[in-house]
Design a protein around this motif. Sequence first.
Motif, PDB file in Angstrom:
ATOM      1  N   VAL A   5      83.008  52.280  18.273  1.00  0.00           N
ATOM      2  CA  VAL A   5      81.399  53.049  19.621  1.00  0.00           C
ATOM      3  C   VAL A   5      81.312  54.893  19.877  1.00  0.00           C
ATOM      4  O   VAL A   5      80.670  55.162  19.338  1.00  0.00           O
ATOM      5  CB  VAL A   5      81.325  52.326  20.550  1.00  0.00           C
ATOM      6  CG1 VAL A   5      79.389  53.585  21.313  1.00  0.00           C
ATOM      7  CG2 VAL A   5      80.495  51.211  20.572  1.00  0.00           C
ATOM      8  N   THR A   8      80.881  56.664  16.195  1.00  0.00           N
ATOM      9  CA  THR A   8      79.458  55.845  15.227  1.00  0.00           C
ATOM     10  C   THR A   8      78.694  56.486  16.180  1.00  0.00           C
ATOM     11  O   THR A   8      77.480  58.004  15.356  1.00  0.00           O
ATOM     12  CB  THR A   8      79.967  54.820  14.900  1.00  0.00           C
ATOM     13  OG1 THR A   8      79.712  53.839  16.083  1.00  0.00           O
ATOM     14  CG2 THR A   8      80.625  54.629  14.238  1.00  0.00           C
ATOM     15  N   LEU A   9      78.465  56.578  17.392  1.00  0.00           N
ATOM     16  CA  LEU A   9      77.533  56.904  18.063  1.00  0.00           C
ATOM     17  C   LEU A   9      77.716  58.077  19.240  1.00  0.00           C
ATOM     18  O   LEU A   9      77.189  58.242  19.818  1.00  0.00           O
ATOM     19  CB  LEU A   9      77.252  55.641  19.280  1.00  0.00           C
ATOM     20  CG  LEU A   9      76.630  54.478  18.235  1.00  0.00           C
ATOM     21  CD1 LEU A   9      76.048  53.089  19.365  1.00  0.00           C
ATOM     22  CD2 LEU A   9      75.131  54.891  17.380  1.00  0.00           C
ATOM     23  N   ASP A  10      79.339  58.116  19.316  1.00  0.00           N
ATOM     24  CA  ASP A  10      79.824  59.685  20.426  1.00  0.00           C
ATOM     25  C   ASP A  10      79.827  59.502  20.964  1.00  0.00           C
ATOM     26  O   ASP A  10      79.511  60.072  21.829  1.00  0.00           O
ATOM     27  CB  ASP A  10      79.039  60.783  19.680  1.00  0.00           C
ATOM     28  CG  ASP A  10      80.241  62.420  19.803  1.00  0.00           C
ATOM     29  OD1 ASP A  10      81.109  62.127  20.402  1.00  0.00           O
ATOM     30  OD2 ASP A  10      78.885  63.379  20.105  1.00  0.00           O
ATOM     31  N   VAL A  11      79.637  58.241  21.816  1.00  0.00           N
ATOM     32  CA  VAL A  11      79.862  57.823  23.264  1.00  0.00           C
ATOM     33  C   VAL A  11      81.120  58.219  23.652  1.00  0.00           C
ATOM     34  O   VAL A  11      82.215  57.608  22.861  1.00  0.00           O
ATOM     35  CB  VAL A  11      78.717  56.902  23.217  1.00  0.00           C
ATOM     36  CG1 VAL A  11      79.096  56.033  24.641  1.00  0.00           C
ATOM     37  CG2 VAL A  11      77.467  56.875  22.909  1.00  0.00           C
ATOM     38  N   ALA A  16      82.258  52.970  26.437  1.00  0.00           N
ATOM     39  CA  ALA A  16      82.153  52.400  25.215  1.00  0.00           C
ATOM     40  C   ALA A  16      82.493  50.853  25.634  1.00  0.00           C
ATOM     41  O   ALA A  16      82.583  50.311  24.963  1.00  0.00           O
ATOM     42  CB  ALA A  16      82.388  53.031  24.175  1.00  0.00           C
ATOM     43  N   MET A 161      81.185  56.731   8.929  1.00  0.00           N
ATOM     44  CA  MET A 161      79.865  57.709   9.916  1.00  0.00           C
ATOM     45  C   MET A 161      79.110  58.955   8.542  1.00  0.00           C
ATOM     46  O   MET A 161      78.254  59.093   7.965  1.00  0.00           O
ATOM     47  CB  MET A 161      80.221  58.004  10.090  1.00  0.00           C
ATOM     48  CG  MET A 161      80.000  57.776  11.318  1.00  0.00           C
ATOM     49  SD  MET A 161      78.692  56.984  11.792  1.00  0.00           S
ATOM     50  CE  MET A 161      77.891  58.076  12.792  1.00  0.00           C
ATOM     51  N   GLY A 170      73.472  51.996   9.779  1.00  0.00           N
ATOM     52  CA  GLY A 170      73.175  50.805  11.217  1.00  0.00           C
ATOM     53  C   GLY A 170      73.866  49.522  10.775  1.00  0.00           C
ATOM     54  O   GLY A 170      74.591  48.931  11.925  1.00  0.00           O
ATOM     55  N   VAL A 173      77.221  49.413  10.613  1.00  0.00           N
ATOM     56  CA  VAL A 173      78.341  50.023  12.231  1.00  0.00           C
ATOM     57  C   VAL A 173      77.387  48.508  12.876  1.00  0.00           C
ATOM     58  O   VAL A 173      79.430  48.216  13.415  1.00  0.00           O
ATOM     59  CB  VAL A 173      77.370  50.995  13.393  1.00  0.00           C
ATOM     60  CG1 VAL A 173      78.009  51.199  14.512  1.00  0.00           C
ATOM     61  CG2 VAL A 173      78.029  52.480  12.394  1.00  0.00           C
TER      62      VAL A 173
END
Length: 336
Positions: A5, A8-11, A16, A161, A170, A173
Amino acid sequence: MGTVVNATLDVPTVPAVIIGMGVVVLYSSFGGAWAVIQTDLLQFVFLGVLLPVALLIGLDAVGGPSALLDSVPAEHLSFMGDYSPAQFLTLFAALLLGETLVPPYAQRTFSTPDSRHARKGYALAGFFSFFFFFTSASLGLIALVLYPDIESDQALPTVVMNLMPVGVLGLVVAALMAVVMSTASSYLNSTAVVLTKDIYQPLSPAELPPSRRLTIERATSVVVGAGATIFALSVPSIVDALLYSYTLWAPTVIVPLFGAVLFGVRSAPAALSAITAGAIVTAVWQWGLDAPFGLDGLVPGVVANLLVFVTVAMATSSRYPRRQQPAVRVTEGEFA
């Protein structure tokens, strides 16, 4: 899960991990084994289709298989890499013994209608695993060539990514998340069942009604999930987390489990003393002596576990006789 996470989502990793494990705990606690099986089926499709797609796109980015092999440093293409023989043997033994009879495998076995389906399922899973591990390792080499300065845990998410087209990103991921979620949910479910049925229920003075047992199993899933989250946040890498868990599992449980299931040895003193001996030897070797000769504590722990189990089982055989396998009658029609 936190690594995927975050990449891929920069959280940030901590939220995460907490959010991801919260989702797994939620559907594992309320859906049980049936929810685990249903989600595993969908996750298998993601893995089987989308990771090979990622490999093909990655190979195209590096110029094909030949260009990939030419770009990989020579030490990564040798049999043992930069490992010494002792380190290589230790890692091989850790992975082999650490994955033996782990709860998710046993859970899937007991979910089959009979032994024939279990054998067929294991054979097909082994065949699939060969291609799955080959694909994963190849993606790791692609990451090494294209992004040599990243941490090893970031290899697969970084490739995804940076190379995947927007329309596929998506889904890939989701495939990466499926790897983690399928394993985590299986461990949670099997742990809750084992703790409730094999520890809590035998110690309970009265028989547990099904509703009460279900409540305890759900509560156990939440508690174990919280503990797993804390553990995940405290270890430096994914590989370290695996090796820690293998060190706790292999030197304690494997030999008594094999003895009971395959050879009918049901000696409680043998099992308990072997578990204790394996744990002590592993702890002393690994943390007291700091793993001399580069040998992980898992190996001497398993040896001690085996020696103690066999010795005590033989000494207590008159009090705890072996369970005899039931005779199987074959009728003329079945033989034909």
